[in-house]
Design a protein around this motif. Structure first.
Motif, PDB file in Angstrom:
ATOM      1  N   VAL A   1      80.198  20.886   8.292  1.00  0.00           N
ATOM      2  CA  VAL A   1      81.207  21.627   7.785  1.00  0.00           C
ATOM      3  C   VAL A   1      80.528  22.606   6.870  1.00  0.00           C
ATOM      4  CG1 VAL A   1      83.242  21.650   6.121  1.00  0.00           C
ATOM      5  CG2 VAL A   1      83.353  20.010   8.212  1.00  0.00           C
TER       6      VAL A   1
ATOM      7  N   VAL B   1      82.333  27.402   5.017  1.00  0.00           N
ATOM      8  CA  VAL B   1      82.996  26.007   5.363  1.00  0.00           C
ATOM      9  C   VAL B   1      83.601  26.590   7.006  1.00  0.00           C
ATOM     10  CG1 VAL B   1      84.943  24.529   5.011  1.00  0.00           C
ATOM     11  CG2 VAL B   1      83.686  25.361   3.211  1.00  0.00           C
ATOM     12  N   VAL B   2      83.278  25.386   7.790  1.00  0.00           N
ATOM     13  CA  VAL B   2      84.102  25.497   9.023  1.00  0.00           C
ATOM     14  C   VAL B   2      85.092  24.448   8.958  1.00  0.00           C
ATOM     15  CG1 VAL B   2      83.889  25.009  11.513  1.00  0.00           C
ATOM     16  CG2 VAL B   2      81.626  25.728  10.269  1.00  0.00           C
ATOM     17  N   ARG B   3      86.227  25.094   8.432  1.00  0.00           N
ATOM     18  CA  ARG B   3      87.086  24.116   8.054  1.00  0.00           C
ATOM     19  C   ARG B   3      87.797  23.362   9.460  1.00  0.00           C
ATOM     20  NH1 ARG B   3      92.282  23.656   8.984  1.00  0.00           N
ATOM     21  NH2 ARG B   3      92.535  25.397  10.100  1.00  0.00           N
TER      22      ARG B   3
ATOM     23  N   ASP C   1      87.976  27.954  12.610  1.00  0.00           N
ATOM     24  CA  ASP C   1      88.372  28.604  11.214  1.00  0.00           C
ATOM     25  C   ASP C   1      87.084  28.357  10.202  1.00  0.00           C
ATOM     26  OD1 ASP C   1      89.658  29.572   9.407  1.00  0.00           O
ATOM     27  OD2 ASP C   1      91.383  27.811   9.088  1.00  0.00           O
TER      28      ASP C   1
END
Lengths: 309, 309
Positions: A22, A152-154, A160
């Motif tokens: 993340v 952040v790779v939500r 996203d």
């Protein structure tokens, strides 16, 4: 529409403590330098530049090639491209070498074509490129290489990616002990199940890291930058890890963990002076272990992929 | 040193979407009103006020009593106390009823004794009180009740509670369907193991929530406020949950999930007008289900426990 372009795509640290799959951040100065130009004939021609010995030049298996193809397909064009990649990050170092190539390639093509996409939109294509060399496509290296800063790779579905405003000065000391750790081996060692309790600890620390970065709280950053989940497993493949971590903390680092799947180790400090002290302590340990190593000292790269000329 | 004091201790929402056991926030207007005074004789005398029917008055089993005893022990005193609690949150509602009593009690005693502790230090004692009625001591309700605002229990060992600066206006519509869900039952249903993939999704969203609150990003808050881990299990005990959630989102809510272990459901909106629309939609559903219910509309309580007079 410029016809020749030189791109810099920074090296990156993924996971960054508790944020497995993340968190990611971009480094200054080290990364890929990529030369690209449009050509009249169709097809992607890949030329291996400095540091690319042994990497495939077939666009179907080269990360940059796969990323470029994904982007061309989305655009619905068969524009021809020539690309030459120069690396100063060794593949397999844990510093997102393949991600930098993929990120730089799609950013370069986007510039050559008059920027039809935003940087954020390019993450998807770069991710597909990186997927060519890993088990499953990941964005935790390509996102910071493209966007810079701390990302952040939500969510992956839908993709996203969030850029976190970092309201503090941070320095990173990275040591790359020259041993081979394949991401695929390192992934295979991880357990597929974790306890709910481990999960709670992990997302407590993830919340702490974001609050610390945005609030400029060094102490909270140090308290939150723990990964009792992945680090103990992956560090088994890195000789000297525990010793290096202890010495970094003793030398003034706020935190120290594994970069991506390793073997590189990063330490975070609040000043360049502390970063240099950590560098000396890393160097001492790996000299004693008689393991060749590179050490990088860097601030947080705020720009991401950029045009060099 | 005042000899009689009246305290307000706000109701709270724990978990708040993806932050199971970690996130919590405080509400305005609803909560416990607690009257306390020091007395010459030793011992803790508990008097049940409004809404406390059936709660134990034995200080060994009453949450406020246990919390006060923990604090007195730490202080090394046997000071006598009389405490009367008036509740306007029903115990078992999922709005931190027992946490408010524990938080209000230790805050009140601290005031009466000239504030030997900071509010943050009081969390530990209040948590011990709440532990008297739950499987294991938790801080995700007592922390926001004491400190106000939005809190993160970053770690339990050692206890580390962070206050998140919320840079946006938020409204909460809470519906409490009057059915009984015991926290202990609700905890028992949860799986002790989760997949690593579920964990990654959870901490991606946790990072998104913190970034949204601090950055004032309503859209990101809505995108991040998901809990695919706990909500699907706990919502099975709440009749009408799925319908209520869908109707809230349709009425303009940014997000909707379970408050603590339920059965209360909360929705987050960006305006009071939207909060009222959500309230109407909740009301319609539970009237149709013929389930008695209370609805509360509240802003974010920034003060936490406070002296009323």
């Amino acid at each position: 529409m410029s016809e020749h372009i030189t791109i810099f795509a920074p090296a990156t640290i993924a996971n960054v403590g508790p944020g497995f799959d993340v968190f990611g951040l971009a480094l200054n100065d080290i990364g890929d330098t990529i030369e690209m130009s449009l050509k009249d004939e169709k097809g992607i021609t890949i030329i291996n530049g400095t540091g690319c010995e042994g990497l495939p030049t077939n666009p179907e298996t080269n990360v940059a090639g796969v990323a470029l193809k994904a982007m061309l397909q989305d655009l619905g064009t068969d524009q021809g491209i020539t690309i030459q990649i120069h690396k100063n990050i060794t593949p397999g170092s844990g510093l997102g070498s393949s991600a930098s190539s993929a990120a730089g390639a799609v950013f370069g093509l986007n510039c050559l074509l008059g920027s039809p996409y935003s940087k954020n939109e390019l993450v998807q294509f770069a991710m597909e490129g990186e997927g060519a060399v890993s088990f499953s496509p990941h964005a935790d290296n390509v996102a910071p290489s493209l966007l810079g800063g701390f990302t952040v790779v939500r969510s992956y579905d839908p993709l996203d990616v969030i850029s976190i405003p970092v309201n503090m000065q941070l320095w990173f000391t990275v040591v790359h002990p020259q041993i081979e750790v394949k991401t695929s081996d390192s992934k295979r060692m991880l357990k597929r199940e974790i306890s709910l309790k481990q999960g709670i600890r992990q997302w407590g620390n993830v919340a702490g890291v974001i609050a610390a970065l945005m609030g400029g709280d060094y102490d909270l950053l140090g308290r939150s930058m723990h990964d009792p989940l992945i680090e103990p497993i992956r560090s088994m493949l890195i000789p000297g890890f525990d010793e290096a971590k202890q010495s970094a903390l003793k030398a003034g680092a706020l935190a120290c963990s594994i970069s991506g799947s390793g073997p590189s180790i990063f330490a975070i400090t609040a000043s360049e002076r502390d970063a240099r002290s950590v560098s000396e302590s890393f160097s001492k340990i790996y000299k004693r272990y008689n393991i060749d190593h590179h050490i990088y000292i860097s601030g947080l790269n705020s720009e991401g992929t950029s045009i060099v000329e």
